[in-house]
Each structure stands twice: as structure tokens, then as C-alpha cells.
Scaffold this motif. Structure first.
Motif, short mmCIF file in Angstrom:
data_model
loop_
_atom_site.label_atom_id
_atom_site.label_comp_id
_atom_site.label_asym_id
_atom_site.label_seq_id
_atom_site.Cartn_x
_atom_site.Cartn_y
_atom_site.Cartn_z
N SER A 4 28.47 42.01 33.66
CA SER A 4 29.52 41.58 32.50
C SER A 4 30.67 41.10 33.01
O SER A 4 30.95 41.46 34.14
CB SER A 4 29.57 42.85 31.67
OG SER A 4 30.47 43.78 32.33
N LYS A 5 31.51 40.47 32.12
CA LYS A 5 32.67 39.67 32.56
C LYS A 5 33.70 40.83 32.66
O LYS A 5 34.73 40.78 33.81
CB LYS A 5 33.20 38.99 31.60
CG LYS A 5 34.60 38.32 31.90
CD LYS A 5 34.96 37.22 30.72
CE LYS A 5 36.06 36.62 31.21
NZ LYS A 5 36.79 35.56 30.36
N GLU A 6 33.71 41.80 32.13
CA GLU A 6 34.65 43.18 32.18
C GLU A 6 34.38 43.84 33.44
O GLU A 6 35.61 44.38 34.21
CB GLU A 6 34.80 44.15 31.18
CG GLU A 6 34.76 43.38 29.62
CD GLU A 6 33.78 42.74 28.92
OE1 GLU A 6 32.63 42.81 29.65
OE2 GLU A 6 34.16 42.01 28.03
N MET A 7 33.52 44.12 33.77
CA MET A 7 33.00 44.63 35.12
C MET A 7 33.37 43.69 36.30
O MET A 7 33.68 44.38 37.29
CB MET A 7 31.60 45.08 35.28
CG MET A 7 30.97 46.22 34.41
SD MET A 7 31.97 47.69 34.74
CE MET A 7 31.42 48.17 36.30
N ARG A 8 33.26 42.51 36.25
CA ARG A 8 33.59 41.61 37.38
C ARG A 8 35.19 41.48 37.25
O ARG A 8 35.60 41.55 38.76
CB ARG A 8 33.07 39.98 37.23
CG ARG A 8 31.48 40.14 37.52
CD ARG A 8 31.01 38.49 37.39
NE ARG A 8 31.45 37.77 36.13
CZ ARG A 8 30.39 37.94 34.89
NH1 ARG A 8 29.25 38.43 35.23
NH2 ARG A 8 30.94 37.32 33.83
N THR A 9 35.87 41.42 36.29
CA THR A 9 37.36 41.50 36.59
C THR A 9 37.78 42.90 36.86
O THR A 9 38.66 42.83 37.86
CB THR A 9 37.78 41.57 34.92
OG1 THR A 9 37.28 40.20 34.39
CG2 THR A 9 39.23 41.34 34.87
N ALA A 10 37.22 43.81 36.60
CA ALA A 10 37.44 45.12 36.98
C ALA A 10 37.38 45.29 38.55
O ALA A 10 38.08 45.74 39.28
CB ALA A 10 37.00 46.36 36.45
#
Length: 89
Positions: free
Chosen positions: A36-42
Motif C-alpha cells: 500500500s502507498k501508506e506503508m511505503r510512505t511510512a
């Protein structure tokens, strides 16, 4: 049911069954983190913060932190082996 999708699903399951437990763990973690994009950003910010922490610590140790004691405290170490009563050098 599309035969190509069925074949693809069967091949994916077969490859997953053939993996060792370590490979399965790495695959599942990578799929979860990168899924997910959120996990990659985190993950990006987490790794960036860790790098900044390492850089700041290295800079502090090399420029700001004085851990060497004062010279008068280590002058006695340059006198050689201390004489001990009853032992001949």
C-alpha cells in the motif's frame, strides 16, 4: 472462469508452496509493507529518520563529544610500569 486466471492462480500457489519458511516470511512481509502507498510512505520516513539519526550521532561523536579525559589524568600512564614492592624489574 477464465483459464488464464485459473492457471496464473495455480502457478502462484505452487510457487508459494515450494518456498522455504524463510522465503515465505520475507515474501509476506515485503508484500504487506510494499502493498500500500501508506506503508511505503511510512517505510520511507522511517528509513530517512534512521539515517538522519546515524548521521547526527556520527557527527556528534566526531566533532562535539569529548570523551578523552584531561591530559593530567593520564600523565601517570606514560611513566611506564609502576614499581611494586619486592619485585625486581
Amino acid at each position: 472462469v477464465d483459464p488464464f486466471k485459473q492457471f496464473s492462480r495455480n502457478e502462484r500457489q505452487r510457487k508459494l508452496r515450494e518456498m522455504s519458511p524463510m522465503e515465505k516470511t520475507v515474501f509476506i512481509v515485503a508484500r504487506t509493507v510494499l502493498g500500500s502507498k501508506e506503508m511505503r510512505t511510512a517505510l520511507f520516513f522511517y528509513v530517512s529518520i534512521l539515517h538522519l539519526l546515524v548521521f547526527a550521532t556520527t557527527y556528534h561523536w566526531s566533532h562535539g563529544c569529548h570523551t578523552v579525559p584531561h591530559h593530567s589524568a593520564i600523565d601517570s600512564l606514560h611513566a611506564g610500569i609502576p614499581d611494586v614492592e619486592g619485585i625486581q624489574n
